[in-house]
Design a protein around this motif. Structure first.
Motif, PDB file in Angstrom:
ATOM      1  N   ARG A  46      38.961  14.395 -54.818  1.00  0.00           N
ATOM      2  CA  ARG A  46      39.525  13.055 -54.581  1.00  0.00           C
ATOM      3  C   ARG A  46      40.422  13.007 -53.340  1.00  0.00           C
ATOM      4  NH1 ARG A  46      36.536  12.818 -58.498  1.00  0.00           N
ATOM      5  NH2 ARG A  46      36.823  11.469 -60.339  1.00  0.00           N
ATOM      6  N   MET A 102      38.796   6.818 -52.027  1.00  0.00           N
ATOM      7  CA  MET A 102      39.137   7.834 -51.026  1.00  0.00           C
ATOM      8  C   MET A 102      39.361   7.260 -49.628  1.00  0.00           C
ATOM      9  SD  MET A 102      36.298  10.581 -52.353  1.00  0.00           S
ATOM     10  CE  MET A 102      36.517  11.781 -51.037  1.00  0.00           C
ATOM     11  N   LYS A 153      42.081  11.557 -50.182  1.00  0.00           N
ATOM     12  CA  LYS A 153      42.360  10.128 -50.063  1.00  0.00           C
ATOM     13  C   LYS A 153      42.878   9.718 -48.683  1.00  0.00           C
ATOM     14  CE  LYS A 153      46.912  10.206 -52.277  1.00  0.00           C
ATOM     15  NZ  LYS A 153      47.146  11.645 -52.490  1.00  0.00           N
ATOM     16  N   LEU A 176      35.506   5.897 -55.308  1.00  0.00           N
ATOM     17  CA  LEU A 176      36.490   6.865 -55.797  1.00  0.00           C
ATOM     18  C   LEU A 176      37.870   6.653 -55.169  1.00  0.00           C
ATOM     19  CD1 LEU A 176      34.174   9.998 -55.856  1.00  0.00           C
ATOM     20  CD2 LEU A 176      35.223   8.873 -57.826  1.00  0.00           C
ATOM     21  N   ASP A 224      32.337  15.667 -60.968  1.00  0.00           N
ATOM     22  CA  ASP A 224      33.493  16.389 -61.516  1.00  0.00           C
ATOM     23  C   ASP A 224      33.087  17.597 -62.357  1.00  0.00           C
ATOM     24  OD1 ASP A 224      35.137  14.580 -60.303  1.00  0.00           O
ATOM     25  OD2 ASP A 224      35.217  13.234 -62.032  1.00  0.00           O
TER      26      ASP A 224
END
Lengths: 304, 276
Positions: free
Chosen positions: A46, A69, A48, A67, A274
């Protein structure tokens, strides 16, 4: 002293070069040659506040949007052609969760070329008469010193990291696409650090056997990541086609999340992003049957 | 296998019992007939009907086309069949390539190109197009489009281009585009592009499921030129968000011939995308 250094690093190490807040460039074109193995790692972690600069994009950018990001996006297209005219998360979140700095392909090339040439700007006239100059605050109008109609000044963008895909490289970072190069060389030359994700590692002798095939000599490369089927579910030029079922599965999950029911999307993330510990585990999750069904078979050209 | 079974297996439906041309097929056939042998053409992202039109021309009267399928420079006149109209960004096309160009090299080649295609969520009476979206980023999009792709730069430079829209309604054919991803004839007039500094020849047609517009030579307003039967001029006017001109010779396009349909169905659109 020791011999020549190897640039080969793992997916995980390459991904660790990209920090929160970085400006990254992605190579390839729409659904072809997108560095999914490296990007999936960034998704798993993740990363960002990224600013992404790319030629036409597809589900890789859409996933990063979904997500959370992205801080800012400079790409002229997010979709999967007939499979999805517009990326579901991009369509839903553009301008809300992240900023779109509107561009067309010519502008992306101009931003990167200004960087590569070391110029304060590249003049462009393609966007004249369009809304692109109003929707991208980096660019400014300028007078043509030779008296013609005004031009757009497109300033440089320096990429912290450029991530591209090629067919093969040696351990020293000599890269061969064995096919289309998209704007990958430009992405590489405009970046402080360059990660090349390849389908296979070859010997230096193999590279020297046909140096005309070398598209990026090692000077332009900082890391080689070996990730077979590393563009899946997108296509890898010379090796495998698009996994249409895989892309549709993503589109379904993303659409349902964009419409407010996140369950399918959460399951998708657990299964493909994940859950798998690494690229090999991802491929195992996809399964041999699907992976091996994607070859460019029936006498079609494939990389040697 | 009997001859009929062979034909059925190949998806051939060329005898008297062949289903009539769909509107999408008729659009592709119209475009094919306008393509000139020897033209240099670039195919566009997610524009399967124009792609089918170009390939149909190539396999019938235009064997000398020069085509960029993105990076791949190809001549497909000897091609048995084209596998997939739905994904133009397809590495399978490399098997036909005579050259593989970088995208930068392709963009550099656009001023040489005779024909390109532009799509649009919105198109206005002067052939300006919008792939960006409807609404505004800061207030939230009503509909966010996929983005401009290469259209701003390509349509600025190419010798001529055709605008393609998959839906003919006041929603797509509008008085004024909310945003512009490519400039056509700006606010009108034959000198409009020169003033903006756009060297290319501008849009020649807008092709919709109801009709083909060309542009008035002086005002550069969209003008109904051909109709796809059974559509009438009134029907077009009713479903268009701007008031179009009507060409004095406006009339129906000629129906596809059996031969055109056979090549289209058996070699270009083998998955039947245009029959749906």
């Amino acid at each position: 002293m020791g011999g020549r250094a190897s640039l080969v690093v793992s997916v995980e190490e390459a991904a660790s070069w990209i920090k929160d807040g970085d400006t990254i460039g992605i190579g390839g074109f729409v659904t072809t040659n997108k560095p999914m193995a490296v990007l999936r790692r960034l998704m798993k972690e993740r990363r960002k506040d990224l600013t992404v600069v790319a030629p036409p994009s597809s589900i890789e950018v859409d996933m990063m949007a979904g997500l959370g990001m992205l801080k800012s996006l400079l790409t002229p297209y997010v979709g999967a052609e007939a499979l999805a005219p517009v990326g579901p998360f991009f369509g839903k979140l553009a301008g809300r969760a992240f900023q779109v700095e509107e561009v067309d392909l010519g502008m992306v090339i101009a931003f990167l070329r200004a960087q590569v040439y070391g110029l304060p700007f590249m003049p462009a006239r393609g966007p004249a008469g369009t809304s692109l100059p109003e929707l991208n605050r980096r660019v400014k109008w300028m007078d043509d010193p030779f008296g013609g109609p005004r031009l757009l000044a497109v300033p440089p963008i320096e990429l912290d990291v450029g991530i591209i895909v090629a067919a093969q490289a040696d351990q020293y970072g000599n890269v061969q696409h064995l096919g289309a190069t998209f704007i990958d060389s430009l992405v590489a030359q405009a970046a402080k650090k360059v990660i090349v994700q390849v389908e296979r590692l070859v010997s230096n002798e193999e590279i020297k056997r046909d140096p005309l095939n070398t598209t990026l000599p090692c000077e332009f490369v900082d890391a080689v990541v070996v990730a077979p089927f590393g563009c899946h579910p997108l296509s890898g030029q010379g090796f495998y086609g698009l996994d249409e079922g895989g892309v549709k599965e993503y589109i379904r999950a993303a659409r349902s999340a964009a419409e407010g029911s996140p369950e399918t999307w959460n399951n998708y993330l657990i299964r493909y992003v994940d859950g798998p510990e690494n690229h090999a585990a991802y491929l195992q999750e996809v399964g041999f049957e699907r992976i091996l069904g994607l070859g460019l078979e029936n006498g079609e050209v494939s990389a040697r | 296998m009997s001859e009929a079974a062979v034909r059925a297996a190949a998806g051939a439906e060329t005898d008297a019992g062949a289903p009539p041309a769909t509107i999408k097929e008729t659009m592709a056939v119209f475009m094919a007939r306008q393509v000139r042998n020897g033209d240099y053409i670039s195919l566009g992202t997610n524009l399967p009907i124009p792609t089918a039109g170009v390939l149909l021309a190539h396999l019938t009267h235009a064997p000398d086309l020069k085509i960029n399928v993105l990076s791949y420079f190809v001549n497909l006149s000897a091609m048995e069949r084209f596998e997939d109209l739905t994904q133009i960004a397809n590495p399978r096309v490399q098997k036909w390539a005579e050259a593989v160009m970088s995208l930068e090299a392709m963009v550099n080649a656009i001023p040489r190109m005779d024909l390109c295609f532009a799509g649009g969520l919105q198109v206005d009476r002067y052939g300006n197009t919008n792939l960006i979206g409807v609404g505004r980023q800061e207030r939230g999009w009503k509909f966010r489009g996929p983005g401009s792709v290469g259209t701003a730069t390509v349509m600025a430079l190419v010798k001529k281009y055709w605008i393609f829209v998959g839906e003919h309604s006041p929603r797509t054919l509008v008085e004024q585009c909310e945003h512009r991803s490519s400039a056509g004839w700006d606010l009108g007039g034959a000198g409009a592009r020169r003033k903006l500094g756009l060297p290319g020849g501008g849009p020649e047609y807008i092709i919709t499921p109801k009709c083909v517009f060309d542009f008035d030579e002086e005002t550069k307003e969209a003008r109904i030129r051909w109709l796809f039967p059974p559509v009438s001029v009134e029907d077009v006017i009713e479903n268009t968000g701007f008031r179009p001109l009507v060409h004095p010779q406006a009339g129906p396009v000629q129906a596809p011939t059996e031969d055109e349909l056979a090549v289209l169905r058996q070699r270009v659109d083998i998955k039947g995308l245009l029959r749906r």
